[in-house]
Design an enzyme around this catalytic site. Structure first.
Site, mmCIF file in Angstrom:
data_model
loop_
_atom_site.group_PDB
_atom_site.id
_atom_site.type_symbol
_atom_site.label_atom_id
_atom_site.label_comp_id
_atom_site.label_asym_id
_atom_site.label_seq_id
_atom_site.Cartn_x
_atom_site.Cartn_y
_atom_site.Cartn_z
ATOM 1 N NE ARG A 116 -2.644 4.975 12.745
ATOM 2 C CZ ARG A 116 -1.595 4.399 13.339
ATOM 3 N NH1 ARG A 116 -0.958 5.029 14.305
ATOM 4 N NH2 ARG A 116 -1.178 3.204 12.951
ATOM 5 C CE1 TYR A 121 -3.878 2.263 0.578
ATOM 6 C CE2 TYR A 121 -2.646 3.133 2.431
ATOM 7 C CZ TYR A 121 -3.715 3.219 1.562
ATOM 8 O OH TYR A 121 -4.621 4.256 1.683
ATOM 9 C CG ASP A 122 2.861 2.110 3.631
ATOM 10 O OD1 ASP A 122 1.644 1.859 3.616
ATOM 11 O OD2 ASP A 122 3.531 2.116 4.679
ATOM 12 C CD GLN A 148 -1.579 1.663 18.900
ATOM 13 O OE1 GLN A 148 -1.268 1.663 20.075
ATOM 14 N NE2 GLN A 148 -2.179 0.635 18.324
HETATM 15 P P1 NAD Z 1 -12.770 1.981 0.228
HETATM 16 O O1 NAD Z 1 -12.134 0.649 0.285
HETATM 17 O O2 NAD Z 1 -14.124 2.135 0.809
HETATM 18 O O3 NAD Z 1 -12.810 2.520 -1.257
HETATM 19 C C1 NAD Z 1 -11.966 2.085 -2.278
HETATM 20 C C2 NAD Z 1 -12.826 1.735 -3.481
HETATM 21 O O4 NAD Z 1 -11.963 1.342 -4.566
HETATM 22 C C3 NAD Z 1 -13.767 0.560 -3.216
HETATM 23 O O5 NAD Z 1 -15.059 0.879 -3.685
HETATM 24 C C4 NAD Z 1 -13.156 -0.579 -4.010
HETATM 25 O O6 NAD Z 1 -14.102 -1.537 -4.435
HETATM 26 C C5 NAD Z 1 -12.509 0.173 -5.164
HETATM 27 N N1 NAD Z 1 -11.409 -0.571 -5.792
HETATM 28 C C6 NAD Z 1 -10.394 -1.234 -5.203
HETATM 29 N N2 NAD Z 1 -9.590 -1.776 -6.124
HETATM 30 C C7 NAD Z 1 -10.107 -1.440 -7.345
HETATM 31 C C8 NAD Z 1 -9.741 -1.704 -8.678
HETATM 32 N N3 NAD Z 1 -8.658 -2.449 -8.980
HETATM 33 N N4 NAD Z 1 -10.516 -1.204 -9.680
HETATM 34 C C9 NAD Z 1 -11.626 -0.479 -9.419
HETATM 35 N N5 NAD Z 1 -12.027 -0.194 -8.149
HETATM 36 C C10 NAD Z 1 -11.268 -0.670 -7.133
HETATM 37 O O7 NAD Z 1 -11.735 2.988 0.938
HETATM 38 P P2 NAD Z 1 -11.825 4.563 1.175
HETATM 39 O O8 NAD Z 1 -11.492 4.787 2.597
HETATM 40 O O9 NAD Z 1 -13.041 5.131 0.614
HETATM 41 O O10 NAD Z 1 -10.557 5.055 0.335
HETATM 42 C C11 NAD Z 1 -10.670 5.723 -0.889
HETATM 43 C C12 NAD Z 1 -9.295 6.204 -1.329
HETATM 44 O O11 NAD Z 1 -8.784 7.126 -0.364
HETATM 45 C C13 NAD Z 1 -8.264 5.087 -1.470
HETATM 46 O O12 NAD Z 1 -7.464 5.334 -2.597
HETATM 47 C C14 NAD Z 1 -7.449 5.215 -0.210
HETATM 48 O O13 NAD Z 1 -6.137 4.748 -0.395
HETATM 49 C C15 NAD Z 1 -7.493 6.710 0.063
HETATM 50 N N6 NAD Z 1 -7.288 6.978 1.480
HETATM 51 C C16 NAD Z 1 -8.281 6.769 2.394
HETATM 52 C C17 NAD Z 1 -8.027 6.993 3.733
HETATM 53 C C18 NAD Z 1 -9.076 6.789 4.801
HETATM 54 O O14 NAD Z 1 -8.760 6.918 5.985
HETATM 55 N N7 NAD Z 1 -10.310 6.506 4.473
HETATM 56 C C19 NAD Z 1 -6.763 7.438 4.154
HETATM 57 C C20 NAD Z 1 -5.776 7.622 3.184
HETATM 58 C C21 NAD Z 1 -6.047 7.414 1.846
HETATM 59 N N1 UDP Z 2 -6.219 -0.876 15.860
HETATM 60 C C1 UDP Z 2 -6.601 -1.423 17.069
HETATM 61 N N2 UDP Z 2 -7.653 -2.270 17.105
HETATM 62 C C2 UDP Z 2 -8.365 -2.598 16.002
HETATM 63 C C3 UDP Z 2 -7.995 -2.040 14.756
HETATM 64 C C4 UDP Z 2 -6.908 -1.185 14.722
HETATM 65 O O1 UDP Z 2 -5.985 -1.140 18.107
HETATM 66 O O2 UDP Z 2 -9.328 -3.377 16.139
HETATM 67 C C5 UDP Z 2 -5.093 0.061 15.820
HETATM 68 C C6 UDP Z 2 -4.018 -0.242 14.770
HETATM 69 O O3 UDP Z 2 -3.066 -1.140 15.298
HETATM 70 C C7 UDP Z 2 -3.461 1.140 14.518
HETATM 71 C C8 UDP Z 2 -4.652 2.065 14.701
HETATM 72 O O4 UDP Z 2 -5.596 1.327 15.465
HETATM 73 O O5 UDP Z 2 -2.479 1.458 15.475
HETATM 74 C C9 UDP Z 2 -5.278 2.513 13.401
HETATM 75 O O6 UDP Z 2 -5.518 1.360 12.617
HETATM 76 P P1 UDP Z 2 -6.280 1.401 11.216
HETATM 77 O O7 UDP Z 2 -6.225 0.013 10.681
HETATM 78 O O8 UDP Z 2 -7.604 2.031 11.394
HETATM 79 O O9 UDP Z 2 -5.446 2.407 10.316
HETATM 80 P P2 UDP Z 2 -3.893 2.680 10.044
HETATM 81 O O10 UDP Z 2 -3.044 1.776 10.890
HETATM 82 O O11 UDP Z 2 -3.715 2.414 8.593
HETATM 83 O O12 UDP Z 2 -3.720 4.087 10.439
#
Ligand code: NAD
Ligand code: UDP
Length: 324
Positions: free
Chosen positions: A213, A147-148, A211
């Protein structure tokens, strides 16, 4: 009256994408929602299906697609750790090939294209809070790397298409965002805690819960994305979008218990590998360039989120991954 545009939202059926589609439809734009429903379901956009200015396409963004549009919001990518680690290779392909496909389309159509990047580009940060100038501390071979590093490579592609072909790009780095329509089984901390609290299950804190967020409510986030797409000058970003309010995971668990009135107990589970120890956006740039800052504090956003979780039938959602 705004000019009506043809707008493609990839990942448009997801948690953030579906709300973005709603906002763009309400503004009168012609919206194409593209999704393969890997981590979402059609019900997220069912309320839009009858709108004459809404179109839904089932498509995988790793495959090329030929459309004529004015703007593209590229959100297609699994976002929750359990989702993106489910098929790590596919996650990299989605970020990288998805970026290539939308950038190619933007180049051909002379469309403006916005990339939904992430605070994960900072990895486990040594600089706190994180400004956009910080280059990050990502483990390139760990379980979060698909992902990252996928998102980092996508940023690289966006900047190279901008430098090489003058494609009109925008990059936003999204910090943890929550709200109604999160997948109840996505394994993210807020969906887990709210679901567990409402079902009277133990609340699973990974590690000690020290941790941190910073949690941004969905509506604030989508407002910032739209502002970034429409910003007048030649500002490409990247720009951080998030809520600088910083909470430990233990504080979050206690707040969810308080707001739900749940009798759930807190239990501890092992901390996942490479789990970032702290995260908080520096939003100075967003304030200056977009005139934006979040308006909804965690308590108020959680209340709305809990209300939504109470309103759904959890059985209607399938647990998509074994890790939640
Ligand atoms: P989500 O999983 O609800 O939405 C992602 C959508 O992309 C889903 O509808 C999924 O079906 C679709 N998808 C996945 N792979 C695909 C593919 N190969 N082709 C077409 N569609 C595909 O997650 P979200 O939280 O709504 O995230 C949306 C975007 O925002 C993502 O790119 C995510 O990386 C980014 N983002 C979200 C957060 C957050 O906290 N929600 C944080 C950082 C970045
Ligand atoms: N986390 C937790 N319990 C859960 C799910 C997540 O303690 O049931 C923690 C996880 O280890 C992380 C933080 O909550 O430290 C945020 O996790 P999340 O998966 O929401 O997002 P990200 O790690 O990508 O910020």
């Amino acid at each position: 009256m705004n000019q009506i545009k043809r707008i493609l939202v990839t990942g448009g059926a997801g948690f953030l994408g579906s709300h973005l589609c709603e906002r763009l439809i309400a503004q009168g734009h012609d919206v194409i929602c593209l999704d393969n429903f890997f981590t979402s379901q059609k019900s997220n956009v069912a309320q839009l299906l009858d709108c004459p200015n809404f179109e839904l396409i089932r498509h995988d963004i790793t495959m090329p697609i030929w459309l004529e549009v004015d703007e593209i919001y590229n959100l297609a990518c699994p976002a929750a750790p359990g989702h993106y680690q489910y098929n790590a290779i596919k996650t990299v392909k989605t970020s990288v090939m998805g970026a290539i496909n939308v950038l190619g389309m933007a180049k051909r159509c002379r469309a403006r294209v916005l990339q939904a990047s992430t605070s994960e580009v900072y990895g486990d940060p040594e600089v706190h809070p994180q400004p956009e100038s910080y280059r990050g501390n990502v483990n390139p071979i760990g379980p979060r790397a698909c992902y990252d590093e996928g998102k980092r490579a996508a940023e690289t592609l966006f900047m190279d298409y901008y430098r090489t072909n003058r494609v009109n790009i925008r990059i936003v780095r999204i910090f943890n965002t929550y709200g109604p329509r999160m997948h109840p089984f996505d394994g993210r901390v807020i969906s887990n805690f709210v679901r567990q609290a409402l079902q009277g299950q133990d609340i699973t804190i990974f590690g000690e819960g020290e941790q941190t967020r910073s949690f941004c409510y969905r509506d604030d986030l989508v407002e910032a994305m739209i502002r970034m797409m429409n910003v007048k000058d030649d500002f490409t970003g990247p720009v951080n979008i998030g809520n600088p309010g910083e909470f430990t995971i233990l504080e979050l668990a206690k707040l969810v218990i308080e707001l739900t009135g749940s009798k759930s107990k807190i239990i501890h589970a092992p901390l996942p590998e490479d789990d970032p120890t702290r995260r908080r956006p520096d939003i100075t740039l967003a304030r200056a360039k977009l005139g934006w800052e979040p308006t909804i504090p965690l308590r108020a956003g959680l209340e709305k989120t809990i209300e939504w979780f109470r309103s759904i039938k959890i059985e209607d959602y399938r647990p998509p991954t074994p890790r939640y």
